[in-house]
Design a protein around this motif. Structure first.
Motif, PDB file in Angstrom:
ATOM      1  N   ARG A  45      -7.832  19.784  -8.224  1.00 62.48           N
ATOM      2  CA  ARG A  45      -8.599  20.435  -9.292  1.00 62.48           C
ATOM      3  C   ARG A  45      -8.689  19.561 -10.538  1.00 62.48           C
ATOM      4  NH1 ARG A  45      -6.933  23.866 -13.286  1.00 62.48           N
ATOM      5  NH2 ARG A  45      -4.846  23.914 -12.378  1.00 62.48           N
ATOM      6  N   ARG A  46      -7.576  19.030 -10.987  1.00 61.80           N
ATOM      7  CA  ARG A  46      -7.591  18.214 -12.201  1.00 61.80           C
ATOM      8  C   ARG A  46      -7.684  16.734 -11.833  1.00 61.80           C
ATOM      9  NH1 ARG A  46      -2.544  20.496 -15.567  1.00 61.80           N
ATOM     10  NH2 ARG A  46      -1.620  20.405 -13.477  1.00 61.80           N
ATOM     11  N   GLU A  47      -8.723  16.073 -12.323  1.00 59.74           N
ATOM     12  CA  GLU A  47      -8.982  14.690 -11.946  1.00 59.74           C
ATOM     13  C   GLU A  47      -7.825  13.768 -12.305  1.00 59.74           C
ATOM     14  OE1 GLU A  47     -12.626  13.540 -13.764  1.00 59.74           O
ATOM     15  OE2 GLU A  47     -13.882  14.632 -12.326  1.00 59.74           O
ATOM     16  N   GLN A  48      -7.139  14.031 -13.392  1.00 58.70           N
ATOM     17  CA  GLN A  48      -6.053  13.148 -13.812  1.00 58.70           C
ATOM     18  C   GLN A  48      -4.868  13.197 -12.854  1.00 58.70           C
ATOM     19  OE1 GLN A  48      -7.109  15.866 -15.441  1.00 58.70           O
ATOM     20  NE2 GLN A  48      -5.490  16.871 -16.623  1.00 58.70           N
ATOM     21  N   ASN A  49      -4.866  14.192 -11.952  1.00 60.06           N
ATOM     22  CA  ASN A  49      -3.788  14.305 -10.964  1.00 60.06           C
ATOM     23  C   ASN A  49      -4.227  13.877  -9.556  1.00 60.06           C
ATOM     24  OD1 ASN A  49      -1.896  15.239 -12.801  1.00 60.06           O
ATOM     25  ND2 ASN A  49      -2.391  17.396 -12.431  1.00 60.06           N
ATOM     26  N   ALA A  50      -5.432  13.364  -9.441  1.00 56.31           N
ATOM     27  CA  ALA A  50      -5.961  13.007  -8.115  1.00 56.31           C
ATOM     28  C   ALA A  50      -5.738  11.541  -7.820  1.00 56.31           C
ATOM     29  CB  ALA A  50      -7.444  13.364  -8.036  1.00 56.31           C
ATOM     30  N   TRP A  51      -4.468  11.149  -7.693  1.00 54.01           N
ATOM     31  CA  TRP A  51      -4.138   9.748  -7.416  1.00 54.01           C
ATOM     32  C   TRP A  51      -2.855   9.648  -6.592  1.00 54.01           C
ATOM     33  CZ3 TRP A  51       0.661   8.530  -9.226  1.00 54.01           C
ATOM     34  CH2 TRP A  51       1.143   9.256 -10.317  1.00 54.01           C
ATOM     35  N   LEU A  52      -2.649   8.482  -6.046  1.00 53.24           N
ATOM     36  CA  LEU A  52      -1.455   8.178  -5.251  1.00 53.24           C
ATOM     37  C   LEU A  52      -1.149   6.699  -5.433  1.00 53.24           C
ATOM     38  CD1 LEU A  52       0.687   8.531  -2.966  1.00 53.24           C
ATOM     39  CD2 LEU A  52      -1.189   8.238  -1.321  1.00 53.24           C
ATOM     40  N   LEU A  53       0.071   6.387  -5.842  1.00 52.82           N
ATOM     41  CA  LEU A  53       0.503   5.002  -6.013  1.00 52.82           C
ATOM     42  C   LEU A  53       1.603   4.690  -5.007  1.00 52.82           C
ATOM     43  CD1 LEU A  53       0.508   2.316  -7.623  1.00 52.82           C
ATOM     44  CD2 LEU A  53       2.220   3.344  -9.125  1.00 52.82           C
ATOM     45  N   THR A  54       1.432   3.625  -4.254  1.00 49.54           N
ATOM     46  CA  THR A  54       2.451   3.205  -3.291  1.00 49.54           C
ATOM     47  C   THR A  54       2.958   1.813  -3.656  1.00 49.54           C
ATOM     48  OG1 THR A  54       0.864   2.169  -1.774  1.00 49.54           O
ATOM     49  CG2 THR A  54       1.308   4.521  -1.464  1.00 49.54           C
ATOM     50  N   TRP A  55       4.161   1.524  -3.227  1.00 48.68           N
ATOM     51  CA  TRP A  55       4.698   0.165  -3.388  1.00 48.68           C
ATOM     52  C   TRP A  55       5.724  -0.098  -2.290  1.00 48.68           C
ATOM     53  CZ3 TRP A  55       6.131   4.183  -6.554  1.00 48.68           C
ATOM     54  CH2 TRP A  55       7.500   4.459  -6.694  1.00 48.68           C
ATOM     55  N   THR A  56       5.943  -1.368  -2.017  1.00 51.50           N
ATOM     56  CA  THR A  56       6.873  -1.779  -0.969  1.00 51.50           C
ATOM     57  C   THR A  56       7.893  -2.751  -1.543  1.00 51.50           C
ATOM     58  OG1 THR A  56       5.145  -1.585   0.720  1.00 51.50           O
ATOM     59  CG2 THR A  56       7.105  -2.840   1.310  1.00 51.50           C
ATOM     60  N   VAL A  57       9.161  -2.505  -1.256  1.00 49.75           N
ATOM     61  CA  VAL A  57      10.241  -3.403  -1.664  1.00 49.75           C
ATOM     62  C   VAL A  57      10.712  -4.159  -0.415  1.00 49.75           C
ATOM     63  CG1 VAL A  57      12.502  -3.609  -2.746  1.00 49.75           C
ATOM     64  CG2 VAL A  57      10.939  -1.775  -3.457  1.00 49.75           C
ATOM     65  N   GLN A  58      10.553  -5.467  -0.426  1.00 51.91           N
ATOM     66  CA  GLN A  58      10.956  -6.307   0.702  1.00 51.91           C
ATOM     67  C   GLN A  58      12.154  -7.166   0.287  1.00 51.91           C
ATOM     68  OE1 GLN A  58       7.089  -8.261   0.848  1.00 51.91           O
ATOM     69  NE2 GLN A  58       6.713  -7.357   2.859  1.00 51.91           N
ATOM     70  N   GLU A  59      13.081  -7.358   1.205  1.00 55.74           N
ATOM     71  CA  GLU A  59      14.274  -8.141   0.884  1.00 55.74           C
ATOM     72  C   GLU A  59      14.671  -9.005   2.065  1.00 55.74           C
ATOM     73  OE1 GLU A  59      19.061  -7.437   0.121  1.00 55.74           O
ATOM     74  OE2 GLU A  59      17.664  -5.792  -0.252  1.00 55.74           O
ATOM     75  N   VAL A  60      15.035 -10.237   1.779  1.00 52.40           N
ATOM     76  CA  VAL A  60      15.626 -11.110   2.790  1.00 52.40           C
ATOM     77  C   VAL A  60      16.903 -11.696   2.179  1.00 52.40           C
ATOM     78  CG1 VAL A  60      14.301 -13.168   2.089  1.00 52.40           C
ATOM     79  CG2 VAL A  60      15.201 -13.004   4.417  1.00 52.40           C
ATOM     80  N   PHE A  61      17.960 -11.730   2.985  1.00 54.20           N
ATOM     81  CA  PHE A  61      19.216 -12.267   2.462  1.00 54.20           C
ATOM     82  C   PHE A  61      19.837 -13.245   3.451  1.00 54.20           C
ATOM     83  CE2 PHE A  61      20.355  -8.262   4.594  1.00 54.20           C
ATOM     84  CZ  PHE A  61      21.348  -8.683   5.468  1.00 54.20           C
ATOM     85  N   SER A  62      20.693 -14.096   2.919  1.00 55.68           N
ATOM     86  CA  SER A  62      21.378 -15.089   3.740  1.00 55.68           C
ATOM     87  C   SER A  62      22.587 -14.447   4.405  1.00 55.68           C
ATOM     88  CB  SER A  62      21.821 -16.269   2.873  1.00 55.68           C
ATOM     89  OG  SER A  62      22.642 -17.154   3.609  1.00 55.68           O
ATOM     90  N   LYS A  63      22.685 -14.624   5.715  1.00 57.52           N
ATOM     91  CA  LYS A  63      23.847 -14.087   6.421  1.00 57.52           C
ATOM     92  C   LYS A  63      24.979 -15.101   6.507  1.00 57.52           C
ATOM     93  CE  LYS A  63      21.900 -15.135  11.022  1.00 57.52           C
ATOM     94  NZ  LYS A  63      21.510 -14.557  12.327  1.00 57.52           N
ATOM     95  N   SER A  64      24.656 -16.376   6.331  1.00 58.71           N
ATOM     96  CA  SER A  64      25.680 -17.416   6.328  1.00 58.71           C
ATOM     97  C   SER A  64      25.083 -18.710   5.792  1.00 58.71           C
ATOM     98  CB  SER A  64      26.248 -17.654   7.741  1.00 58.71           C
ATOM     99  OG  SER A  64      25.237 -18.144   8.606  1.00 58.71           O
TER     100      SER A  64
END
Length: 380
Positions: free
Chosen positions: A285-304
């Motif tokens: 109903r209200r245009e200011q509420n008609a949105w969706l924001l997505t994001w992705t957090v990616q991680e790589v780490f050293s195992k040795s």
């Protein structure tokens, strides 16, 4: 809906989304709040994004068009980012050629009284001046944001200084803002001598005025800037970037690399990259509420870490072995040890998706955060 109406609506919804993300970052119940440094770094880039969108909105006052990636990221196309950065660099010179605001206001009032018409040319000059003043003063999300060192410590086992460094990039192909954070150990002899005390701790007598522009090691700082700029494309996996860093710098040992991909962004009646989301959001109903924001957090780490080898005829510096979660096909595809997908949505829009029976399908694999009355509800 006219082009102007669409632009105003787009800027209103992206402003609401970024404001909601700011609330999420500051909410003590949010997953990021537990990682205080990550939240602070993200908040800095959020300010850059908010400033950029404020500038772009003001730019409409004297420019006729503004393009966004409607079918993909939902963000402005890269050309807008380049133009904003160019305008920032040339703002001082251009401002010198535009009358002061008081002069323009007086000329506008005189024009209206004499001509009985709107002074469109003067209004454009005023809009351009206000835009250039804002561009020159505020932090913006540039095509590449130089690295900064925000934390320094010492690994008691290796007796090496540890840096936490972050930088940003707006990918020109995917039209997505990207934020990088790297945890690096530095085995450079000069830095170890200067920063590490005899008991293997950070020398308290060395004052480090954090944050430091660039990598803390001055001998590697310019090379690191160049590396970050050339290795920040969205098409490169975090494992590839970390591996390149490991190979290019014998004295830097990447222990962790985190990338935050801010997008896609969905706005009803404007973006087209998901027909189901678009159809349901159009019923909010209200245009200011008609949105969706997505994001992705990616991680790589050293195992040795493979220790350095020194021989009579050849030598090999220490190298990292990065963990890729091969038990997860998506993690393998992304080239990461782990990843998280997040979605932020107004309560009214989430209710519409839920009522349409689409919520589970759309948010499968996402951590969903609902913003309602200035607060964020997670884990729904």
């Amino acid at each position: 809906m006219t082009t102007t109406d669409a632009a105003v609506r787009y800027f209103d919804t992206i402003s609401a989304a970024l404001g909601g993300l700011d609330v999420f970052l500051r909410d003590e119940r949010s997953p990021l709040y537990r990682h205080d440094l990550v939240a602070k770094v993200m908040a800095e880039y959020l300010v850059r994004l908010e400033n950029s969108f404020a500038c772009w909105k003001n730019r409409l006052g004297f420019m006729d068009s503004f393009r966004i990636s409607r079918a993909e990221s939902g963000y402005p196309v890269f050309q807008n980012v380049l133009e904003l950065e160019n305008d920032r660099r040339s703002a001082e010179k251009r401002l010198a050629g535009i009358p002061e605001p008081e002069v323009l206001r007086a000329e506008m009032a005189d024009f209206i009284l004499r001509q009985r018409a709107m002074p469109h040319a003067l209004r454009k000059s005023m809009a351009e001046r206000l835009y250039l003043e804002e561009v020159s003063e505020g932090l913006i999300f540039a095509p590449f944001v130089l690295p900064r060192t925000v934390k320094v410590s010492v690994n008691p086992k290796t007796r090496r200084p540890i840096y936490v460094v972050h930088w940003g990039a707006f990918d020109g192909t995917a039209n997505l803002p990207l934020v990088y954070m790297a945890t690096l150990e530095d085995s450079s002899d000069n830095v170890v001598r200067e920063l590490v005390s005899r008991d293997g701790k950070l020398d308290e007598n060395v004052k480090i005025p954090l944050p430091v522009e660039g990598l803390l090691n001055p001998e590697l700082a310019h090379r690191f800037d160049d590396f970050a700029e050339k290795n920040s494309a969205y098409s490169l996996s975090p494992a590839t970037i970390a591996g390149n860093l490991d190979k290019d710098f014998d004295a830097l040992h990447p222990k962790q690399l985190r990338r935050v991909v801010l997008g896609p962004f969905y706005s009803a009646g404007i973006t087209e990259h998901n027909s189901v989301v678009a159809e349901v959001l159009s019923k909010v109903r209200r245009e200011q509420n008609a949105w969706l924001l997505t994001w992705t957090v990616q991680e790589v780490f050293s195992k040795s870490e493979q220790p350095a080898r020194k021989g009579l005829f050849s030598s090999q510096p220490a190298r990292e072995e990065f963990h890729i979660n091969t038990d997860d096909l998506e993690a393998t595809r992304q080239g990461v040890s782990s990843y998280e997908r997040h979605a932020l949505i107004p309560h009214e829009a989430y209710q519409a998706l839920y009522a349409a029976g689409e919520a589970q399908k759309i948010f499968g694999g996402y951590q969903v955060h609902i913003i309602s009355n200035g607060q964020v509800i997670s884990d729904v």
